[in-house]
Design a protein around this motif. Sequence first.
Motif, PDB file in Angstrom:
ATOM      1  N   LEU A  95       0.834  -1.212   0.000  1.00 40.33           N
ATOM      2  CA  LEU A  95       0.000   0.000   0.000  1.00 40.33           C
ATOM      3  C   LEU A  95       0.859   1.249   0.000  1.00 40.33           C
ATOM      4  O   LEU A  95       0.534   2.241  -0.680  1.00 40.33           O
ATOM      5  N   ARG A  96       1.962   1.216   0.730  1.00 40.95           N
ATOM      6  CA  ARG A  96       2.866   2.374   0.731  1.00 40.95           C
ATOM      7  C   ARG A  96       3.442   2.593  -0.663  1.00 40.95           C
ATOM      8  O   ARG A  96       3.472   3.731  -1.161  1.00 40.95           O
ATOM      9  N   ARG A  97       3.878   1.521  -1.315  1.00 40.69           N
ATOM     10  CA  ARG A  97       4.451   1.673  -2.654  1.00 40.69           C
ATOM     11  C   ARG A  97       3.413   2.135  -3.666  1.00 40.69           C
ATOM     12  O   ARG A  97       3.709   2.939  -4.547  1.00 40.69           O
ATOM     13  N   ASP A 108      -4.704   3.417   0.116  1.00 39.29           N
ATOM     14  CA  ASP A 108      -5.043   2.924   1.447  1.00 39.29           C
ATOM     15  C   ASP A 108      -5.677   1.535   1.415  1.00 39.29           C
ATOM     16  O   ASP A 108      -5.935   0.942   2.455  1.00 39.29           O
ATOM     17  N   HIS A 109      -5.947   1.029   0.200  1.00 44.73           N
ATOM     18  CA  HIS A 109      -6.474  -0.327   0.090  1.00 44.73           C
ATOM     19  C   HIS A 109      -6.267  -0.837  -1.335  1.00 44.73           C
ATOM     20  O   HIS A 109      -6.064  -0.045  -2.266  1.00 44.73           O
ATOM     21  N   VAL A 110      -6.307  -2.149  -1.488  1.00 44.57           N
ATOM     22  CA  VAL A 110      -6.390  -2.758  -2.813  1.00 44.57           C
ATOM     23  C   VAL A 110      -7.746  -3.449  -2.902  1.00 44.57           C
ATOM     24  O   VAL A 110      -8.396  -3.703  -1.894  1.00 44.57           O
ATOM     25  N   ASP A 111      -8.147  -3.755  -4.112  1.00 44.05           N
ATOM     26  CA  ASP A 111      -9.446  -4.406  -4.280  1.00 44.05           C
ATOM     27  C   ASP A 111      -9.354  -5.911  -4.080  1.00 44.05           C
ATOM     28  O   ASP A 111     -10.242  -6.506  -3.460  1.00 44.05           O
ATOM     29  N   VAL A 112      -8.276  -6.519  -4.581  1.00 41.23           N
ATOM     30  CA  VAL A 112      -8.078  -7.956  -4.388  1.00 41.23           C
ATOM     31  C   VAL A 112      -6.633  -8.186  -3.981  1.00 41.23           C
ATOM     32  O   VAL A 112      -5.701  -7.753  -4.669  1.00 41.23           O
ATOM     33  N   HIS A 161     -10.618  -7.596   6.937  1.00 45.15           N
ATOM     34  CA  HIS A 161     -11.363  -7.015   8.064  1.00 45.15           C
ATOM     35  C   HIS A 161     -10.799  -5.671   8.504  1.00 45.15           C
ATOM     36  O   HIS A 161     -11.520  -4.848   9.079  1.00 45.15           O
ATOM     37  N   SER A 162      -9.515  -5.437   8.220  1.00 43.44           N
ATOM     38  CA  SER A 162      -8.910  -4.151   8.567  1.00 43.44           C
ATOM     39  C   SER A 162      -9.150  -3.089   7.497  1.00 43.44           C
ATOM     40  O   SER A 162      -8.724  -1.937   7.662  1.00 43.44           O
ATOM     41  N   GLY A 163      -9.811  -3.468   6.401  1.00 45.36           N
ATOM     42  CA  GLY A 163     -10.124  -2.517   5.350  1.00 45.36           C
ATOM     43  C   GLY A 163      -9.013  -2.291   4.344  1.00 45.36           C
ATOM     44  O   GLY A 163      -9.107  -1.404   3.491  1.00 45.36           O
ATOM     45  N   LYS A 164      -7.962  -3.112   4.404  1.00 43.36           N
ATOM     46  CA  LYS A 164      -6.836  -2.931   3.489  1.00 43.36           C
ATOM     47  C   LYS A 164      -7.043  -3.651   2.161  1.00 43.36           C
ATOM     48  O   LYS A 164      -6.275  -3.450   1.213  1.00 43.36           O
ATOM     49  N   ALA A 165      -8.032  -4.506   2.080  1.00 42.13           N
ATOM     50  CA  ALA A 165      -8.428  -5.159   0.832  1.00 42.13           C
ATOM     51  C   ALA A 165      -9.912  -5.450   0.916  1.00 42.13           C
ATOM     52  O   ALA A 165     -10.451  -5.670   2.003  1.00 42.13           O
TER      53      ALA A 165
END
Length: 338
Positions: free
Chosen positions: A107-109, A113-117, A141-145
């Motif tokens: 996500l930093r690169r 703030d999220h990816v879809d898959v 669950h953390s919303g990162k994907a």
Amino acid sequence: MDFRHLGRSGLTVSRIAYGNWLTRSSSESEETEHACVRAALDAGITTFDTADVYAGGRAEESLGRALKGERREGLEILTKVFAPVGPGRNDMGLSRKHVRESIDHSLRRLGMDHVDVYQAHRFDLSTPLEETMEALADVVHSGKAHYIGVSEWTADQIRSGHALARELKVPLVSNQPQYSALWRVPEAEVIPACEELGVGQIVWSPLAQGVLTGKYLPGGAWPEGSRATDSNDGSAELASWLNDDVLSRVQRLRPIAADGGLTVAQLSLAWVLQNPNVSAAVLGASRPEQITDNVKAAGVELDDEVMARIDAVLGPVAHRDPAATVAMSPRSAGWRLA
């Protein structure tokens, strides 16, 4: 551009996805990368596939910069985790530690703030599947994907992972196998299992590393600047295709393609997209015009006669053995990226 649901999920993806695997692992400039991404966007592509290991992380960085300023909600971004990305013992695989650290680095690169898959790049023989799936569930669950996927898992591995994903209440929606008219390995076991489970295919190498463009001629020198001549750009992937029998057969596709007003590459892509379980085909490019030309395959319908003609030409040399989908340790020197 045509769009399709990814498996039985509510997520729609563009039938052609843009991927920056081999082409961005070579010496191509970022200016060229951005031009290819712009061509993809102009062609209606909204789905972009990458991985933490491509070009040592630079592929994610470059893709993120190329997409900066685009409406995030209008894109589907996919990345992967598994391969060694550092010298440490835990800088690889699908352990909880590596998965949770890797998503943050990706996500930093990407500057997102999220990816879809978020995809498991291979099946990890050295980590309990329960640990892997729990870690991937944490990412969702953390919303990162939004969703999770896998790549090059066997049918049994997909079934086991899917069952755990259901228990953990996370959507496992995709598999990313190699698939083309020359590599039909997923057809016997993987695709039927995925159809049953509602998992869609986002296939890589639909043009068999460029062989199914028809640019490699039997008995001739390889085109200058092509992947076959670049030792840094995955030429080893081509070895099994670069023989006169295969290349002669590919040339026999030209009249079939011409009958439909298509190039050999467009015909080959349309063949892949005829499979109802294939949600998208991932295309790379070293020049923007390759994207512009090849996206014309989206929406092309090949009738049964054309499909039979293609099978008659390529069927005798196509790989079909399900055993070719093999699990590998992230420490294996020979595992292939996709």
